[in-house]
Design an enzyme around this catalytic site. Sequence first.
Site, PDB file in Angstrom:
ATOM      1  N   GLY A  29      15.219  75.054  -1.929  1.00  0.00           N
ATOM      2  CA  GLY A  29      15.924  75.730  -0.830  1.00  0.00           C
ATOM      3  C   GLY A  29      15.495  77.176  -0.790  1.00  0.00           C
ATOM      4  O   GLY A  29      15.097  77.742  -1.819  1.00  0.00           O
ATOM      5  N   ASP A 142      25.251  84.208   1.482  1.00  0.00           N
ATOM      6  CA  ASP A 142      25.358  83.071   2.372  1.00  0.00           C
ATOM      7  C   ASP A 142      26.747  82.580   2.787  1.00  0.00           C
ATOM      8  O   ASP A 142      27.763  83.044   2.324  1.00  0.00           O
ATOM      9  CB  ASP A 142      24.533  81.913   1.819  1.00  0.00           C
ATOM     10  CG  ASP A 142      23.628  81.369   2.920  1.00  0.00           C
ATOM     11  OD1 ASP A 142      23.701  81.901   4.032  1.00  0.00           O
ATOM     12  OD2 ASP A 142      22.880  80.419   2.669  1.00  0.00           O
ATOM     13  N   ASP A 508      45.578 118.997  16.211  1.00  0.00           N
ATOM     14  CA  ASP A 508      45.255 118.166  17.371  1.00  0.00           C
ATOM     15  C   ASP A 508      46.382 117.123  17.486  1.00  0.00           C
ATOM     16  O   ASP A 508      47.127 116.899  16.526  1.00  0.00           O
ATOM     17  CB  ASP A 508      43.889 117.508  17.128  1.00  0.00           C
ATOM     18  CG  ASP A 508      43.617 116.393  18.111  1.00  0.00           C
ATOM     19  OD1 ASP A 508      43.750 116.636  19.319  1.00  0.00           O
ATOM     20  OD2 ASP A 508      43.293 115.278  17.665  1.00  0.00           O
TER      21      ASP A 508
HETATM   22  P1  ADQ Z   1      16.536  76.307   4.078  1.00  0.00           P
HETATM   23  O1  ADQ Z   1      17.294  75.701   5.184  1.00  0.00           O
HETATM   24  O2  ADQ Z   1      16.535  75.570   2.832  1.00  0.00           O
HETATM   25  O3  ADQ Z   1      16.983  77.790   3.786  1.00  0.00           O
HETATM   26  P2  ADQ Z   1      13.648  77.195   4.364  1.00  0.00           P
HETATM   27  O4  ADQ Z   1      13.686  78.642   4.606  1.00  0.00           O
HETATM   28  O5  ADQ Z   1      12.587  76.535   5.132  1.00  0.00           O
HETATM   29  O6  ADQ Z   1      15.011  76.447   4.675  1.00  0.00           O
HETATM   30  O7  ADQ Z   1      13.365  76.975   2.841  1.00  0.00           O
HETATM   31  C1  ADQ Z   1      13.101  75.713   2.316  1.00  0.00           C
HETATM   32  C2  ADQ Z   1      12.533  75.861   0.905  1.00  0.00           C
HETATM   33  O8  ADQ Z   1      12.531  74.569   0.294  1.00  0.00           O
HETATM   34  C3  ADQ Z   1      11.119  76.369   0.889  1.00  0.00           C
HETATM   35  O9  ADQ Z   1      10.968  77.340  -0.096  1.00  0.00           O
HETATM   36  C4  ADQ Z   1      10.283  75.129   0.578  1.00  0.00           C
HETATM   37  O10 ADQ Z   1       9.166  75.404  -0.210  1.00  0.00           O
HETATM   38  C5  ADQ Z   1      11.241  74.252  -0.182  1.00  0.00           C
HETATM   39  N1  ADQ Z   1      10.967  72.834   0.093  1.00  0.00           N
HETATM   40  C6  ADQ Z   1      11.015  72.227   1.270  1.00  0.00           C
HETATM   41  N2  ADQ Z   1      10.684  70.930   1.166  1.00  0.00           N
HETATM   42  C7  ADQ Z   1      10.429  70.697  -0.113  1.00  0.00           C
HETATM   43  C8  ADQ Z   1      10.042  69.555  -0.880  1.00  0.00           C
HETATM   44  N3  ADQ Z   1       9.876  68.349  -0.346  1.00  0.00           N
HETATM   45  N4  ADQ Z   1       9.880  69.705  -2.186  1.00  0.00           N
HETATM   46  C9  ADQ Z   1      10.052  70.904  -2.759  1.00  0.00           C
HETATM   47  N5  ADQ Z   1      10.406  72.007  -2.098  1.00  0.00           N
HETATM   48  C10 ADQ Z   1      10.608  71.909  -0.798  1.00  0.00           C
HETATM   49  C11 ADQ Z   1      18.006  78.686   4.279  1.00  0.00           C
HETATM   50  C12 ADQ Z   1      18.017  78.904   5.784  1.00  0.00           C
HETATM   51  C13 ADQ Z   1      16.644  79.359   6.248  1.00  0.00           C
HETATM   52  C14 ADQ Z   1      16.218  80.613   5.490  1.00  0.00           C
HETATM   53  C15 ADQ Z   1      16.382  80.426   4.001  1.00  0.00           C
HETATM   54  C16 ADQ Z   1      16.159  81.728   3.254  1.00  0.00           C
HETATM   55  O11 ADQ Z   1      18.391  77.730   6.475  1.00  0.00           O
HETATM   56  O12 ADQ Z   1      16.648  79.628   7.626  1.00  0.00           O
HETATM   57  O13 ADQ Z   1      14.851  80.867   5.748  1.00  0.00           O
HETATM   58  O14 ADQ Z   1      17.677  79.944   3.670  1.00  0.00           O
HETATM   59  O15 ADQ Z   1      17.022  82.704   3.693  1.00  0.00           O
END
Ligand code: ADQ
Length: 736
Positions: A29, A142, A508
Amino acid sequence: MNRFLIISNRLPLNINIKDDEIEFTPSVGGLATGMMSVSQSFDSLWIGWSGIDQNQLTAKERKKINLELKNEACADVNLTPEEVELYYEGFSNKTIWPLFHYFSQYVEFKEEQWEAYKRVNQKFADVIAENMEGVDKIWIHDYHLLLLPQLIKERFPKVTIGFFLHIPFPSYELFRTLPWRKEIINGMLGADLLGFHTFDYERHFMSSVRRLLGYDINMNEINLPNRIVRVDNFPMGIDYEKFQNAALEAQKRSVRDKSEVRKELERYYLLYPDTKFIISIDRLDYTKGLINRLEAFEYFMEKYPEYRDKVVLVLLAVPSRIGVEQYQQMKSEVDEIVGRINGEFSSINRTPIWYFYRSMPFENLVDLYNYCDIALVTPVRDGMNLVAKEYIASKTDGRGVLILSEMAGASKEMSEALIINPNDIAQIAESIKTALEMPLDEQIERNTFLQKRLKRYNINKWALEFLNGMEKVKQSEQKFMGKKLTTAIQNKIIKELRNADSAVFFLDYDGTLTGFEDNPKHARPDDELYELLDGLADNPKNRIVLISGRDKDTFEEWFGKKPYTLIVEHGVWYREKGEPWEMIEQLDASWKDSIRSALEFYVDRTPGSFIEEKNYSLVWHYRKSDPELGPNRAIELKDELTSLVSNLNLEILEGNKVIEIKNRGINKGRAAQKLLNSAPADKIIAVGDDWTDEFLFAALPETAYTIKVGMSKTMATYKVENFWQVREMLKRIVTE
Ligand code: ADQ
């Protein structure tokens, strides 16, 4: 720097217990990935939920886990399964998440979930309270913890609190549907610094603050009654070097050491060298636009049959929030569409969609980013979207095309990508074609710009800017604390007054001795105020001067029989106790007709606003108008009047929700000086709340005690928070 706390719903690691073995893995995430590198660079403690119910563990397991967590600089907030259901899956993910992402059809408003949300936020506050030693800053993250800033501020008013929202903040029209909207906004306003990914989210938040709570907003500062909250946008970056280096490493690996995914892709490419790979990676979430993406891919295959055997969509979906109904539904829908497309467009050896429903280790993820020709990132709403940034950072030779939704915060900084509207299936399909056909030098040119930006504004820079922002807020708070009218200073004033032969009090009226009313006529002095002023005036050494922008008839009615000196209309009229009114300076008011017609035009266009006519000035009041329209119209009006007033030798005064036009050079400072010239005093005390009082503060000698009511910038030596504190101080002077 002292120790600081990072707070988020989840700790940045997952704990699994298998056959007595405890296993820790990093969580997936955006927030976790991003903040992990930050927490490692500072002396910090990360507080959050570990994902397991400690009540189900043996004492031995519990001890072991908590020790491990401590080694990782983490502390657990233990949540029961019921709390997880109501607070996490419930209020956080069935109310806030869909609402803030504009999925109002999915939003639930359930009292029981709201109650649990409040309870768990309190639980977080309790764990924080246990870990406050040596802590001067707290950074909360968050949407799960929107009430936490306020809960901590109440308990630890001196600690600097930062809050960052990782998801969008919706427009007021949507936010207002939330039954607990005021509680949520108040909760967030406990922070000293509030951060959003983009200016739009910041703007929406400000608009809700203005409309729901009516606080004054000055640029990016919200003036609360007793402090200032700063709001800013900090677009989150990624650990650029980590992705770039991992991608370089991946390329250098011998065939034997390559990941299975990479081997598979390369094998396929050897067989079919005309293949192009499109990568799609996200948590399986309805906000990420997976269905649209698949439909667009299907449309593309239909429209451009010549590409059918030449494109592979690598679709990676990480399981997410499987306890929430919409996520289960969506999983079935995605399975179905993938099946349909593969059924329709596969040939004996070639399948257009490779679908993985699982998380991937970091190295494999980078391998995929690095290898794939196109990234398809099409969320229908996304706070930022880090995948888009990670893809670009992993392109070691600069090749590759990013197709990015305009609904992702990232699109604001990544305009060199192919920007699409995620609801426009045809446009996405066209962009896939454009991407497939884009010449290499164009790809490299676009990506060079993108990479440069991502490299410079990386995750560390993002975090440092936020932390610096917190430091700045702290410094300005300290400046305020230095100006605070403390009990010790009040004691000094009282002592000096006792020893003085004469004293004059310039006071005032509105906002200083009493609060504001929608209609200024209703802000009459109450009995307590009369008693207080009479008490002051009873002492023959004291001279009470009420100095206001009010008109003389109102003051005549309220204070005509009182033993006070009155100065009104900002210094036009003057009246000594028992004497008739006198004009301090001879003025002309023939200009009023031309200005009045301009103001009337604004009254017609701004419901709730009205004109107050004084003898030598005209005032446009907008306190009762729409909280956003009013200030905007005030800016327009000022702009329109600027050239007119300089020709007529007038000036514009901007007060608290009023614009006043009056003869130039007349102000409270000049009036006070005249009075002091004819009757000097040993001690001078001046109190006022808006910037018309700044003339007064500036004109008085340095030995005067000048006191500002409110938090904004001032020439005054001291500050108090509100008019109640002014009354308290005057009461002490009378009684002591
Ligand atoms: P997310 O909704 O989780 O984050 P995102 O910003 O795209 O969305 O981050 C996803 C992360 O998960 C990325 O670092 C990615 O590498 C990793 N990931 C995705 N698929 C994966 C997989 N199959 N295996 C391993 N890792 C995977 C929330 C908000 C976003 C905001 C971020 C940061 O919804 O809008 O950009 O927080 O603030």
